[in-house]
Design a protein around this motif. Structure first.
Motif, PDB file in Angstrom:
ATOM      1  N   ILE A  77       1.054  -1.796 -15.674  1.00 44.64           N
ATOM      2  CA  ILE A  77       2.191  -1.128 -16.309  1.00 44.64           C
ATOM      3  C   ILE A  77       3.168  -2.211 -16.760  1.00 44.64           C
ATOM      4  O   ILE A  77       3.681  -2.981 -15.942  1.00 44.64           O
ATOM      5  CB  ILE A  77       2.876  -0.152 -15.349  1.00 44.64           C
ATOM      6  N   PRO A  78       3.434  -2.293 -18.066  1.00 45.70           N
ATOM      7  CA  PRO A  78       4.319  -3.349 -18.565  1.00 45.70           C
ATOM      8  C   PRO A  78       5.756  -3.178 -18.075  1.00 45.70           C
ATOM      9  O   PRO A  78       6.214  -2.055 -17.793  1.00 45.70           O
ATOM     10  CB  PRO A  78       4.243  -3.176 -20.090  1.00 45.70           C
ATOM     11  N   ALA A  79       6.454  -4.265 -18.006  1.00 44.01           N
ATOM     12  CA  ALA A  79       7.872  -4.242 -17.644  1.00 44.01           C
ATOM     13  C   ALA A  79       8.628  -3.349 -18.625  1.00 44.01           C
ATOM     14  O   ALA A  79       8.327  -3.297 -19.820  1.00 44.01           O
ATOM     15  CB  ALA A  79       8.439  -5.654 -17.672  1.00 44.01           C
ATOM     16  N   GLY A  80       9.621  -2.641 -18.107  1.00 53.71           N
ATOM     17  CA  GLY A  80      10.491  -1.835 -18.957  1.00 53.71           C
ATOM     18  C   GLY A  80       9.978  -0.452 -19.309  1.00 53.71           C
ATOM     19  O   GLY A  80      10.677   0.311 -19.973  1.00 53.71           O
ATOM     20  N   VAL A  81       8.771  -0.092 -18.871  1.00 53.04           N
ATOM     21  CA  VAL A  81       8.203   1.228 -19.143  1.00 53.04           C
ATOM     22  C   VAL A  81       8.580   2.164 -17.990  1.00 53.04           C
ATOM     23  O   VAL A  81       8.399   1.824 -16.817  1.00 53.04           O
ATOM     24  CB  VAL A  81       6.668   1.151 -19.290  1.00 53.04           C
ATOM     25  N   TRP A  82       9.096   3.343 -18.320  1.00 55.19           N
ATOM     26  CA  TRP A  82       9.369   4.339 -17.272  1.00 55.19           C
ATOM     27  C   TRP A  82       8.041   4.818 -16.699  1.00 55.19           C
ATOM     28  O   TRP A  82       7.147   5.216 -17.434  1.00 55.19           O
ATOM     29  CB  TRP A  82      10.135   5.534 -17.835  1.00 55.19           C
ATOM     30  N   GLN A  83       7.927   4.798 -15.396  1.00 53.96           N
ATOM     31  CA  GLN A  83       6.679   5.188 -14.736  1.00 53.96           C
ATOM     32  C   GLN A  83       6.971   6.126 -13.572  1.00 53.96           C
ATOM     33  O   GLN A  83       8.020   6.057 -12.936  1.00 53.96           O
ATOM     34  CB  GLN A  83       5.941   3.947 -14.219  1.00 53.96           C
ATOM     35  N   ALA A  84       6.031   7.030 -13.306  1.00 53.85           N
ATOM     36  CA  ALA A  84       6.109   7.937 -12.167  1.00 53.85           C
ATOM     37  C   ALA A  84       4.695   8.322 -11.777  1.00 53.85           C
ATOM     38  O   ALA A  84       3.749   8.112 -12.559  1.00 53.85           O
ATOM     39  CB  ALA A  84       6.937   9.176 -12.499  1.00 53.85           C
ATOM     40  N   GLY A  85       4.511   8.890 -10.587  1.00 51.60           N
ATOM     41  CA  GLY A  85       3.163   9.232 -10.166  1.00 51.60           C
ATOM     42  C   GLY A  85       3.132  10.316  -9.107  1.00 51.60           C
ATOM     43  O   GLY A  85       4.107  10.544  -8.388  1.00 51.60           O
ATOM     44  N   ASP A 112      -7.977  11.056  -3.009  1.00 47.68           N
ATOM     45  CA  ASP A 112      -8.138  11.795  -4.259  1.00 47.68           C
ATOM     46  C   ASP A 112      -7.518  11.044  -5.433  1.00 47.68           C
ATOM     47  O   ASP A 112      -6.657  10.174  -5.245  1.00 47.68           O
ATOM     48  CB  ASP A 112      -7.471  13.163  -4.124  1.00 47.68           C
ATOM     49  N   ALA A 113      -7.932  11.403  -6.633  1.00 50.58           N
ATOM     50  CA  ALA A 113      -7.375  10.789  -7.835  1.00 50.58           C
ATOM     51  C   ALA A 113      -5.896  11.158  -7.979  1.00 50.58           C
ATOM     52  O   ALA A 113      -5.428  12.171  -7.443  1.00 50.58           O
ATOM     53  CB  ALA A 113      -8.160  11.240  -9.056  1.00 50.58           C
ATOM     54  N   PHE A 114      -5.158  10.330  -8.707  1.00 55.42           N
ATOM     55  CA  PHE A 114      -3.741  10.620  -8.924  1.00 55.42           C
ATOM     56  C   PHE A 114      -3.329  10.250 -10.344  1.00 55.42           C
ATOM     57  O   PHE A 114      -3.991   9.471 -11.024  1.00 55.42           O
ATOM     58  CB  PHE A 114      -2.851   9.903  -7.892  1.00 55.42           C
ATOM     59  N   ASN A 115      -2.219  10.853 -10.774  1.00 55.05           N
ATOM     60  CA  ASN A 115      -1.688  10.634 -12.123  1.00 55.05           C
ATOM     61  C   ASN A 115      -0.589   9.585 -12.116  1.00 55.05           C
ATOM     62  O   ASN A 115       0.274   9.582 -11.227  1.00 55.05           O
ATOM     63  CB  ASN A 115      -1.084  11.931 -12.682  1.00 55.05           C
ATOM     64  N   LEU A 116      -0.603   8.738 -13.119  1.00 57.86           N
ATOM     65  CA  LEU A 116       0.529   7.891 -13.469  1.00 57.86           C
ATOM     66  C   LEU A 116       1.035   8.349 -14.837  1.00 57.86           C
ATOM     67  O   LEU A 116       0.252   8.483 -15.780  1.00 57.86           O
ATOM     68  CB  LEU A 116       0.123   6.417 -13.540  1.00 57.86           C
ATOM     69  N   TYR A 117       2.326   8.616 -14.929  1.00 52.82           N
ATOM     70  CA  TYR A 117       2.937   9.044 -16.189  1.00 52.82           C
ATOM     71  C   TYR A 117       3.781   7.889 -16.720  1.00 52.82           C
ATOM     72  O   TYR A 117       4.644   7.350 -16.006  1.00 52.82           O
ATOM     73  CB  TYR A 117       3.829  10.264 -15.958  1.00 52.82           C
ATOM     74  N   LEU A 118       3.549   7.518 -17.970  1.00 52.40           N
ATOM     75  CA  LEU A 118       4.223   6.373 -18.575  1.00 52.40           C
ATOM     76  C   LEU A 118       5.003   6.819 -19.804  1.00 52.40           C
ATOM     77  O   LEU A 118       4.453   7.482 -20.689  1.00 52.40           O
ATOM     78  CB  LEU A 118       3.204   5.298 -18.961  1.00 52.40           C
ATOM     79  N   LEU A 119       6.272   6.451 -19.860  1.00 54.66           N
ATOM     80  CA  LEU A 119       7.144   6.756 -20.992  1.00 54.66           C
ATOM     81  C   LEU A 119       7.611   5.433 -21.588  1.00 54.66           C
ATOM     82  O   LEU A 119       8.353   4.683 -20.953  1.00 54.66           O
ATOM     83  CB  LEU A 119       8.348   7.596 -20.538  1.00 54.66           C
ATOM     84  N   SER A 138       6.303   9.312  -6.799  1.00 56.90           N
ATOM     85  CA  SER A 138       7.204   8.323  -7.390  1.00 56.90           C
ATOM     86  C   SER A 138       8.018   9.012  -8.475  1.00 56.90           C
ATOM     87  O   SER A 138       7.448   9.638  -9.378  1.00 56.90           O
ATOM     88  CB  SER A 138       6.427   7.154  -8.020  1.00 56.90           C
ATOM     89  N   CYS A 139       9.335   8.911  -8.380  1.00 56.36           N
ATOM     90  CA  CYS A 139      10.176   9.407  -9.468  1.00 56.36           C
ATOM     91  C   CYS A 139      10.081   8.431 -10.643  1.00 56.36           C
ATOM     92  O   CYS A 139       9.563   7.314 -10.504  1.00 56.36           O
ATOM     93  CB  CYS A 139      11.619   9.564  -9.016  1.00 56.36           C
ATOM     94  N   PHE A 140      10.573   8.837 -11.798  1.00 55.30           N
ATOM     95  CA  PHE A 140      10.535   7.935 -12.940  1.00 55.30           C
ATOM     96  C   PHE A 140      11.470   6.750 -12.697  1.00 55.30           C
ATOM     97  O   PHE A 140      12.643   6.908 -12.354  1.00 55.30           O
ATOM     98  CB  PHE A 140      10.911   8.667 -14.228  1.00 55.30           C
ATOM     99  N   HIS A 141      10.890   5.570 -12.859  1.00 51.32           N
ATOM    100  CA  HIS A 141      11.630   4.328 -12.664  1.00 51.32           C
ATOM    101  C   HIS A 141      11.000   3.260 -13.544  1.00 51.32           C
ATOM    102  O   HIS A 141       9.891   3.424 -14.054  1.00 51.32           O
ATOM    103  CB  HIS A 141      11.604   3.895 -11.192  1.00 51.32           C
ATOM    104  N   ARG A 142      11.713   2.166 -13.721  1.00 51.19           N
ATOM    105  CA  ARG A 142      11.161   1.040 -14.471  1.00 51.19           C
ATOM    106  C   ARG A 142      11.481  -0.251 -13.740  1.00 51.19           C
ATOM    107  O   ARG A 142      12.437  -0.329 -12.945  1.00 51.19           O
ATOM    108  CB  ARG A 142      11.688   1.001 -15.903  1.00 51.19           C
ATOM    109  N   ILE A 201       0.869  -1.173   0.000  1.00 51.99           N
ATOM    110  CA  ILE A 201       0.000   0.000   0.000  1.00 51.99           C
ATOM    111  C   ILE A 201       0.908   1.226   0.000  1.00 51.99           C
ATOM    112  O   ILE A 201       1.938   1.253   0.676  1.00 51.99           O
ATOM    113  CB  ILE A 201      -0.910   0.021   1.241  1.00 51.99           C
ATOM    114  N   GLY A 202       0.537   2.243  -0.766  1.00 47.61           N
ATOM    115  CA  GLY A 202       1.305   3.481  -0.784  1.00 47.61           C
ATOM    116  C   GLY A 202       0.388   4.684  -0.695  1.00 47.61           C
ATOM    117  O   GLY A 202      -0.835   4.573  -0.835  1.00 47.61           O
ATOM    118  N   MET A 203       0.992   5.836  -0.446  1.00 46.13           N
ATOM    119  CA  MET A 203       0.209   7.068  -0.405  1.00 46.13           C
ATOM    120  C   MET A 203       0.989   8.204  -1.046  1.00 46.13           C
ATOM    121  O   MET A 203       2.164   8.414  -0.754  1.00 46.13           O
ATOM    122  CB  MET A 203      -0.146   7.466   1.027  1.00 46.13           C
ATOM    123  N   TYR A 204       0.333   8.912  -1.945  1.00 50.08           N
ATOM    124  CA  TYR A 204       0.865  10.152  -2.506  1.00 50.08           C
ATOM    125  C   TYR A 204       0.243  11.324  -1.757  1.00 50.08           C
ATOM    126  O   TYR A 204      -0.947  11.295  -1.412  1.00 50.08           O
ATOM    127  CB  TYR A 204       0.506  10.284  -3.982  1.00 50.08           C
TER     128      TYR A 204
END
Length: 283
Positions: free
Chosen positions: A214-222, A182-189, A165-169, A154-157
């Motif tokens: 979120i597929p493996a190898g995709v940069w993600q942040a939130g 509240d709603a939150f954003n996930l950014y996928l590269l 979350s910083c960008f990581h994969r 479990i996490g909390m923003y």
């Protein structure tokens, strides 16, 4: 009326939450533990901690403190000279609901609702990212490589006590779940240059998702949406999460590859250049 949140500035590892009480030297020398309100944190840092390399802010819920708290004028001018909270006795550590790095503190007051959430879930801070999190399941069944078949957390923003979350994969797929708040954003590269923003929340009419893979190898942040208070989410993985399946981005390189996302990448670059989890973490 005083806020129910007060703060103590401290060095790294100065406060051990595994011990029942925090008893600094000032309790003996001055008769109390020095604390401050949100608007006083900056002045205390500038006057007493600015030359230290690693400074942390302990967040205290006064409703949980067993010792007496008095608001008194400081012995020397500090900031706006408003009374400071002084704790007259050992501080029970179960009243400390978070400890975060000073540079991520927003200098804003904390609502009782957010204090309630922190006190209930008792999050820790994830290495590298500083995200508020709590491991909830780690399978005892292991794969041939001695890694768990699955994990859950479990996490909390939130903005006030910066938790993003910083960008990581990751080397495996990850399933995200929206739980509360509240709603939150996930950014996928994506490796092919595609960019996608996913909003996690309950409003399906607005295209929000309760669950997303979120597929493996995709940069993600939130991060939680602007002007929101907090979001509680979950992540599950199979195979399970281990420290060596995580890689945080070099954000300068990532901005070169995804220039249109530079502002987001810069805002979420909280990892200070660290790209790997500490050795042995979640192993």
């Amino acid at each position: 009326m005083h806020s129910n949140a007060i703060f103590i500035l401290c060095a790294e590892n100065e406060i051990d939450l595994d011990l029942p009480y925090f008893s600094p030297s000032s309790l003996q020398s001055d008769g109390f533990i020095h604390a401050c309100c949100a608007e006083q944190v900056k002045a205390v840092y500038q006057q007493f901690f600015s030359l230290q390399s690693q400074v942390f802010v302990a967040v205290i819920d006064t409703r949980l403190v067993s010792a007496e708290i008095k608001y008194e004028s400081p012995s020397e001018p500090i900031g706006n000279d408003k009374p400071f909270p002084h704790i007259f006795g050992k501080l029970n550590t179960n009243a400390i609901v978070d400890i975060l790095e000073y540079q991520h503190f927003s200098h804003q007051d904390i609502s009782d609702r957010l204090l309630d959430v922190l006190a209930h879930y008792r999050f820790s801070r994830l290495p590298v990212e500083g995200t508020l999190y709590k491991s909830t399941w780690r399978a005892t069944t292991e794969l041939a490589n001695e890694k768990p078949v699955g994990t859950a957390m479990i996490g909390m923003y939130c903005h006030t006590l910066k938790s993003v979350s910083c960008f990581h994969r990751l080397s495996h797929d990850e399933i995200w779940h929206f739980y509360a708040g509240d709603a939150f954003n996930l950014y996928l590269l994506f490796p092919d240059g595609e960019v996608e923003s996913i909003v996690m929340g309950t409003d399906f009419a607005k295209g929000q998702h309760l669950q997303y893979r979120i597929p493996a190898g995709v940069w993600q942040a939130g991060e939680v949406l602007k002007n929101s208070e907090y979001a509680i989410f979950g992540c599950t993985m199979a195979p399970g999460f281990t420290g060596d399946c995580f890689e945080a981005a070099d954000h300068d390189l990532l901005k070169e590859q995804f220039s249109g996302m530079s502002d987001v990448i810069e805002r979420l670059a909280v990892n200070d250049g660290d790209t790997a989890m500490p050795e042995g973490f979640a192993s």
